[in-house]
Design a protein around this motif. Structure first.
Motif, short mmCIF file in Angstrom:
data_model
loop_
_atom_site.label_atom_id
_atom_site.label_comp_id
_atom_site.label_asym_id
_atom_site.label_seq_id
_atom_site.Cartn_x
_atom_site.Cartn_y
_atom_site.Cartn_z
N LYS A 54 0.84 -1.19 0.00
CA LYS A 54 0.00 0.00 0.00
C LYS A 54 0.88 1.25 0.00
O LYS A 54 1.85 1.33 0.76
N GLY A 55 0.53 2.18 -0.84
CA GLY A 55 1.26 3.44 -0.86
C GLY A 55 2.71 3.31 -1.25
O GLY A 55 3.55 4.09 -0.79
N GLY A 56 3.02 2.31 -2.10
CA GLY A 56 4.41 2.12 -2.51
C GLY A 56 5.27 1.47 -1.46
O GLY A 56 6.50 1.49 -1.55
N LYS A 57 4.64 0.87 -0.43
CA LYS A 57 5.38 0.21 0.64
C LYS A 57 4.79 -1.18 0.88
O LYS A 57 3.64 -1.44 0.53
N VAL A 58 5.60 -2.05 1.48
CA VAL A 58 5.12 -3.37 1.87
C VAL A 58 5.25 -3.51 3.38
O VAL A 58 6.23 -3.06 3.99
N LEU A 59 4.24 -4.09 4.01
CA LEU A 59 4.21 -4.32 5.44
C LEU A 59 4.37 -5.82 5.66
O LEU A 59 3.52 -6.62 5.22
N VAL A 60 5.50 -6.23 6.31
CA VAL A 60 5.84 -7.64 6.47
C VAL A 60 6.01 -7.98 7.94
O VAL A 60 6.61 -7.20 8.70
N PHE A 61 5.53 -9.14 8.34
CA PHE A 61 5.65 -9.60 9.73
C PHE A 61 7.11 -9.91 10.05
O PHE A 61 7.81 -10.60 9.29
N ASN A 62 7.58 -9.40 11.17
CA ASN A 62 8.95 -9.64 11.63
C ASN A 62 8.90 -10.68 12.75
O ASN A 62 8.56 -10.38 13.89
N SER A 63 9.22 -11.93 12.40
CA SER A 63 9.09 -13.02 13.37
C SER A 63 10.12 -12.95 14.49
O SER A 63 9.83 -13.28 15.64
N SER A 64 11.33 -12.52 14.16
CA SER A 64 12.39 -12.48 15.17
C SER A 64 12.13 -11.42 16.22
O SER A 64 12.57 -11.56 17.37
N TYR A 442 -7.18 -3.47 -4.58
CA TYR A 442 -8.00 -2.26 -4.52
C TYR A 442 -7.44 -1.24 -5.51
O TYR A 442 -6.26 -0.89 -5.47
N LEU A 443 -8.32 -0.76 -6.38
CA LEU A 443 -7.94 0.21 -7.41
C LEU A 443 -8.78 1.47 -7.22
O LEU A 443 -10.02 1.42 -7.36
N TYR A 444 -8.14 2.58 -6.93
CA TYR A 444 -8.86 3.79 -6.55
C TYR A 444 -9.09 4.71 -7.76
O TYR A 444 -8.21 4.89 -8.61
N LEU A 445 -10.29 5.26 -7.81
CA LEU A 445 -10.61 6.21 -8.86
C LEU A 445 -9.71 7.44 -8.79
O LEU A 445 -9.17 7.75 -7.72
N LYS A 446 -9.57 8.11 -9.89
CA LYS A 446 -8.78 9.34 -9.91
C LYS A 446 -9.35 10.32 -8.88
O LYS A 446 -10.56 10.60 -8.87
N GLY A 447 -8.49 10.81 -8.00
CA GLY A 447 -8.93 11.78 -6.98
C GLY A 447 -9.40 11.15 -5.70
O GLY A 447 -9.64 11.87 -4.71
N ALA A 448 -9.56 9.82 -5.65
CA ALA A 448 -10.03 9.15 -4.43
C ALA A 448 -8.86 8.90 -3.48
O ALA A 448 -7.72 8.70 -3.91
N ASP A 449 -9.14 8.91 -2.19
CA ASP A 449 -8.13 8.74 -1.16
C ASP A 449 -8.34 7.40 -0.45
O ASP A 449 -9.45 6.87 -0.43
N TYR A 450 -7.25 6.88 0.14
CA TYR A 450 -7.39 5.67 0.96
C TYR A 450 -8.39 5.91 2.09
O TYR A 450 -9.12 5.01 2.49
N ASN A 451 -8.40 7.11 2.60
CA ASN A 451 -9.27 7.48 3.72
C ASN A 451 -10.65 7.86 3.19
O ASN A 451 -10.82 8.87 2.51
N TRP A 452 -11.64 7.05 3.52
CA TRP A 452 -12.99 7.27 2.99
C TRP A 452 -13.58 8.61 3.48
O TRP A 452 -14.42 9.20 2.80
N ILE A 569 -8.59 5.39 -13.25
CA ILE A 569 -8.11 4.94 -11.95
C ILE A 569 -6.65 5.33 -11.74
O ILE A 569 -5.94 5.64 -12.70
N GLN A 570 -6.23 5.29 -10.48
CA GLN A 570 -4.85 5.65 -10.14
C GLN A 570 -3.92 4.46 -10.36
O GLN A 570 -4.25 3.33 -10.00
N GLY A 571 -2.76 4.73 -10.95
CA GLY A 571 -1.81 3.69 -11.26
C GLY A 571 -0.74 3.52 -10.20
O GLY A 571 -0.83 4.07 -9.10
N SER A 572 0.29 2.77 -10.55
CA SER A 572 1.34 2.42 -9.59
C SER A 572 2.15 3.62 -9.14
O SER A 572 2.69 3.63 -8.03
N SER A 573 2.27 4.63 -9.97
CA SER A 573 3.10 5.79 -9.60
C SER A 573 2.28 6.99 -9.14
O SER A 573 2.79 8.10 -9.04
N SER A 574 1.01 6.76 -8.85
CA SER A 574 0.17 7.85 -8.35
C SER A 574 0.68 8.31 -6.98
O SER A 574 1.11 7.50 -6.15
N GLU A 575 0.64 9.61 -6.74
CA GLU A 575 1.12 10.16 -5.47
C GLU A 575 0.04 10.14 -4.39
O GLU A 575 0.34 10.32 -3.21
N LEU A 576 -1.22 9.91 -4.79
CA LEU A 576 -2.30 9.96 -3.81
C LEU A 576 -2.65 8.58 -3.26
O LEU A 576 -2.40 8.28 -2.10
#
Length: 589
Positions: A54-64, A442-452, A569-576
């Motif tokens: 999400k947002g150009g980042k990956v969230l991964v579980f750190n088992s150690s 999840y593919l967001y429309l142009k101008g739509a935000d993750y925050n509803w 829709i917003q693509g992979s390099s969208s800033e929003l």
């Protein structure tokens, strides 16, 4: 008599005391979450994890760094998706139930136009001896339309020309074996009609009276220099009305239009004489400053209507009757039909009722003119994703137009492969495989935000977009053949009147499309897990895309690929709000 009440109390009292004591002991003991874990066979041990992109980042579980009391997740940036526009105009366009006509101009998409070539099938029987009566007179040929959809400016006048096909569509534009033809056949149509010899013209809409509710349009005949019907127009009309070619020179003709060849009783004979018609818009009739108009209509309830009169045989100067006949673009009974009693009848043998829509796109002068989005090169070879430009704003349109390619990068594949490791840094401690419980895109429309909540604030901008966009997206691994991903099976949905977990619908509350691609992702993981790869760079040489696709092509639903709507829709390099993917999976030891 026994006192049941007394007996119950004396018997239950010691039992209740024992139960209370047991619970008291249990409550005072600590819970051991791993009790019995050591006796589970290694090959049956499982752990559930979650991945979020999400947002150009990956969230991964750190088992150690995690413990029974605390879960720790690491977040890191990466290039996990690459979106590009994708265009293949080679969609199946023959016998698709609907016909399409029109021209549209757009600053973003350039010009798109639609024409129709189709068989015409008689819907009226004619007496073999008297035909259309004594010395019939041609009055009008009309286009009958049952419009089911329309778009752009429905009042912009568009001029059309109607031609007779000089040979059958089958074996020329359409394949001889299965009658398949494709949308990119605009130029190929010149093989089946003479562009110098239109029969009729018409303007629709006319800018005043006709529009989406119109059902009948009178066609204007093409006249010759002598003021009479042109040779090609009269020849077509004459043959429809069974008037012999030598009607004005043959002294033996009795004036009756006999159906001597049984054309109006044999579809096979009919189609050997009348191959059909071709209707195409005059592109120059719509100025580039105008939007134009596009229409879709039902072929089973659309066609041509002939109207005329015949004469009194005793006094040819008098009109006796009005006459008429209908010719539809598609007659479903030719494929076989079931009567009201449940009896099935096969259609006539060797009769092919064919219609072909041809679509033309011209991006010259548009915002997309210099964007690289071709699916194939000039030789017809398929181009790799790298040959197309990455875009931050993606489009999905029907009408064999622009679609969107979501390419899963080598970095994403590495994350997927590492999902089976307890600790990616420790390659020794690896689970045998993973089973993906759910993967949602999840593919967001142009101008739509993750925050509803922010989308509510922008409702005045998002609402018009949502009202005019495609309501459901299809997902494909091969768009030109509408080859769907495993999760999206429109044939199954239609056959069983059910809705799959795939979804694909627009969630108006969140301003995004939600797609369940679990099956696609499981297949991708299975292949990645089989590769002997230890670094991102190694995927370049070892990943075989012909074996397992690593891209999803977004298009309209498979049941309506020629929708007139578009989606942004917003693509992979969208800033929003770039692409968002959530994956829950179970690790199997």
């Amino acid at each position: 008599m026994m006192n049941c009440s007394k007996f119950g109390l004396s018997t239950l009292r010691p039992l209740l005391v024992a139960v209370v004591a047991l619970f008291a002991v249990g409550c005072s003991a600590d819970v051991d979450s791993e009790l019995g874990y050591d006796i589970i066979p290694d090959h049956q041990k499982m752990e559930m994890r979650h991945l979020r992109f999400k947002g150009g980042k990956v969230l991964v579980f750190n088992s150690s760094a995690s413990s029974d009391d605390k879960s720790v997740y690491d977040e890191r940036e990466g290039k996990f998706f690459r979106t590009s526009l994708y265009h293949t105009d080679s969609l199946l366009s023959s016998n698709v139930s609907y016909g399409y006509l029109g021209v549209e101009h757009s600053d973003t998409f350039g010009m798109r136009a639609a024409s129709l070539a189709s068989s015409i099938i008689f819907m009226n029987s004619v007496d073999e001896e008297t035909g259309f009566g004594y010395k019939p007179i041609f009055d009008t040929l009309s286009l009958v339309l049952t419009i089911n959809d329309y778009g752009v400016d429905t009042l912009t006048p568009v001029k059309y020309e109607l031609y007779e096909l000089k040979k059958s569509l089958v074996g020329s534009v359409a394949d001889a074996a299965d009658t398949a033809a494709y949308s990119n056949c605009w130029d190929k149509m010149t093989e089946v009609y003479n562009e110098d010899k239109p029969l009729f013209t018409f303007t629709f809409p006319d800018g005043e009276k006709t529009g989406p509710t119109t059902t009948t349009i009178d066609l204007t005949p093409v006249y010759g220099e002598d003021g009479k019907l042109s040779a090609q127009t009269w020849d077509f009309v004459r043959r429809l009305m069974l008037i012999p070619a030598d009607y004005d020179t043959n002294p033996d003709w009795d004036g009756y239009t006999k159906d001597v060849d049984s054309l109006y009783s044999s579809e096979k004979k009919w189609l050997s004489r009348f191959h059909g018609v071709y209707i195409k818009p005059v592109l120059e009739s719509v100025d580039k400053s105008k939007q134009g108009a596009l229409y879709s209509f039902d072929l089973t309830a659309s066609g041509l209507q002939l109207q005329g009169r015949n004469r009194n045989p005793k006094d040819p100067t008098l009109i006796q009757d009005t006459i008429g006949a209908n010719y539809y673009f598609y007659d479903s009974s030719l494929d076989g039909y079931t009567d009201t009693y449940g009896n099935y009848y096969d259609g006539p043998a060797d009769v092919k009722n064919v219609s072909v829509n041809s679509i033309k796109h011209d991006f010259t002068g548009s915002q997309l003119e210099n964007v690289k989005f071709a699916a194939y090169d000039e030789s017809g070879a398929k181009l790799p994703n790298s040959a197309r430009d990455e875009v931050s704003t993606c489009f999905v349109e029907g009408f064999a137009g622009i679609t969107t390619e979501i390419y899963f990068t080598d970095e994403f594949l590495m994350e997927l492969k590492n999902a089976s490791y307890i600790d990616p840094e420790n390659k020794e401690d690896k689970y045998r495989a993973i089973g993906i419980n759910q993967c949602r895109l999840y593919l967001y429309l142009k101008g739509a935000d993750y925050n509803w909540e922010k989308n509510i604030e922008n409702a005045h901008l998002l609402t018009p977009l949502m009202d005019n966009c495609i309501t459901r997206l299809g997902s494909y691994i091969g768009y030109s053949k509408l080859n769907c991903i495993a999760d999206y099976d429109p044939e199954y949905e239609v056959a069983y009147s059910t809705e799959l977990a795939y979804g694909g619908y627009l969630n108006r509350s969140r301003g995004c499309y939600e797609l369940d691609i679990t099956g696609f992702m499981q297949r991708l993981y299975n292949y990645v897990n089989s590769l002997d790869v230890e670094s991102v760079e190694q995927f370049k040489d070892k990943y075989d895309e012909t074996f397992t696709p690593r891209a999803i092509y977004l298009g309209p639903e498979a049941i309506s690929p020629y929708t007139l709507l578009r989606t942004e829709i917003q693509g992979s390099s969208s800033e929003l709000s770039p692409i968002h993917l959530e994956m829950t999976y179970t690790m199997v030891k």
